[in-house]
Design a protein around this motif. Structure first.
Motif, PDB file in Angstrom:
ATOM      1  N   SER A 191      16.675  43.612  -3.270  1.00 13.15           N
ATOM      2  CA  SER A 191      15.685  42.533  -3.212  1.00 13.15           C
ATOM      3  C   SER A 191      15.989  41.356  -4.133  1.00 13.15           C
ATOM      4  CB  SER A 191      14.285  43.066  -3.504  1.00 13.15           C
ATOM      5  OG  SER A 191      14.175  43.539  -4.838  1.00 13.15           O
ATOM      6  N   THR A 206       3.892  37.837   0.790  1.00 10.33           N
ATOM      7  CA  THR A 206       3.641  39.070   0.051  1.00 10.33           C
ATOM      8  C   THR A 206       2.193  39.525   0.216  1.00 10.33           C
ATOM      9  OG1 THR A 206       5.332  38.502  -1.564  1.00 10.33           O
ATOM     10  CG2 THR A 206       3.697  40.130  -2.245  1.00 10.33           C
ATOM     11  N   PRO A 248       9.249  36.922  -4.571  1.00  8.07           N
ATOM     12  CA  PRO A 248       9.058  36.686  -3.146  1.00  8.07           C
ATOM     13  C   PRO A 248       8.111  35.525  -2.885  1.00  8.07           C
ATOM     14  CG  PRO A 248       7.638  38.480  -3.841  1.00  8.07           C
ATOM     15  CD  PRO A 248       8.441  38.069  -5.046  1.00  8.07           C
ATOM     16  N   TYR A 269      15.761  37.560  -2.822  1.00  8.22           N
ATOM     17  CA  TYR A 269      14.816  36.584  -3.359  1.00  8.22           C
ATOM     18  C   TYR A 269      15.518  35.339  -3.902  1.00  8.22           C
ATOM     19  CZ  TYR A 269      11.239  40.288  -3.278  1.00  8.22           C
ATOM     20  OH  TYR A 269      10.364  41.277  -2.906  1.00  8.22           O
ATOM     21  N   GLY A 273      10.200  38.378   1.535  1.00 11.69           N
ATOM     22  CA  GLY A 273       9.260  39.390   1.062  1.00 11.69           C
ATOM     23  C   GLY A 273       9.852  40.765   1.270  1.00 11.69           C
TER      24      GLY A 273
END
Length: 254
Positions: free
Chosen positions: A197, A145, A140, A201, A212
């Motif tokens: 995710s 983050t 991320p 990303y 994020g």
């Protein structure tokens, strides 16, 4: 002979085929729950809410949070539909995405409802392999983050849930996560496992936008806490993760 269709070039500056959104209909930051029925949870924090589109698994609304235009778009389950959502959101003007969802704990003591901030994803999926070399990292945006972690810790003060951060696994096959698979990922120090995710990303990095993730723990695959028993704690974790994401978006003016 025709050169064929170049998907990187077609469909720009028009209403997008999958998410059903056109340029000018969204803000620059989008929260990404997986489930379209959790988009209204984001809307509970917003004013001047407007339904934008709902096509397939992708539901989109916009609204204001502390004066900032916020978009929420559901990705559906898994990396393929997440990659499509992020690609098309970029095409209509989104420059930051924050996944807010559910994730299973992989370390002892992680409880349903705990907030899990991702520092990077182990790519146990097939979608990102179609995009990049197998050694390409799925990570991320650093500033985003850190702000997600700070916002979550402020919200958690005095509450009955913890804020944790670490590496997570993105997996393609929910029912293939056997006890042996879980034990190996736990041994590697993975904090949690979810399904979206890594694609978010990788696509974000390739398209030059920020990404994020902050999730609510839904279960613990090593402690035996089941998603079927999480109940109110999971829901409260969803709400806290959404609020933390919104606060980060305002603080960083995404």
């Amino acid at each position: 002979m025709s050169a064929g269709v170049d998907k990187s070039q077609v469909g720009r500056d028009v209403r997008q085929f999958h998410i059903g959104v056109a340029p000018g209909e969204v803000g620059t930051v989008a929260l990404l729950p997986g489930d379209p029925f959790r988009v209204p949870l984001v809307a509970e924090f917003l004013t001047d809410v407007r339904d934008v589109a709902h096509n397939r698994e992708h539901r989109t609304v916009t609204g204001l949070y502390k004066g900032k235009l916020i978009t929420a778009t559901s990705t559906g389950m898994g990396c393929p539909s997440t990659a499509i959502a992020v690609e098309e959101l970029v095409r209509v003007g989104v420059t930051s995405v924050i996944r807010v969802g559910s994730s299973a704990g992989l370390q002892p003591g992680v409880r349903p409802g705990d907030l899990l901030v991702s520092e990077g994803s182990l790519r146990n999926d097939g979608t990102t392999a179609a995009y990049v070399h197998h050694g390409y990292p799925a990570v991320p945006d650093l500033e985003l983050t850190l702000e997600l972690r700070r916002a979550a810790e402020r919200l958690a003060a005095g509450k009955d849930y913890a804020v944790r951060s670490g590496l997570n696994v993105s997996s393609d096959a929910f029912y293939a996560e056997t006890p042996e698979v879980v034990a190996e990922f736990s041994r590697l120090g993975m904090l949690n496992m979810e399904m979206e995710s890594s694609a978010m990303y990788v696509v974000a990095r390739l398209r030059g936008i920020r990404a994020g993730m902050i999730c609510s723990c839904s279960s613990n695959l090593v402690d035996g806490a089941s998603v079927y028993d999480a109940g109110r704690r999971l829901h409260d974790g969803w709400m806290a993760s959404i609020e933390a994401a919104l606060e980060a978006a305002v603080t960083l003016d995404l």
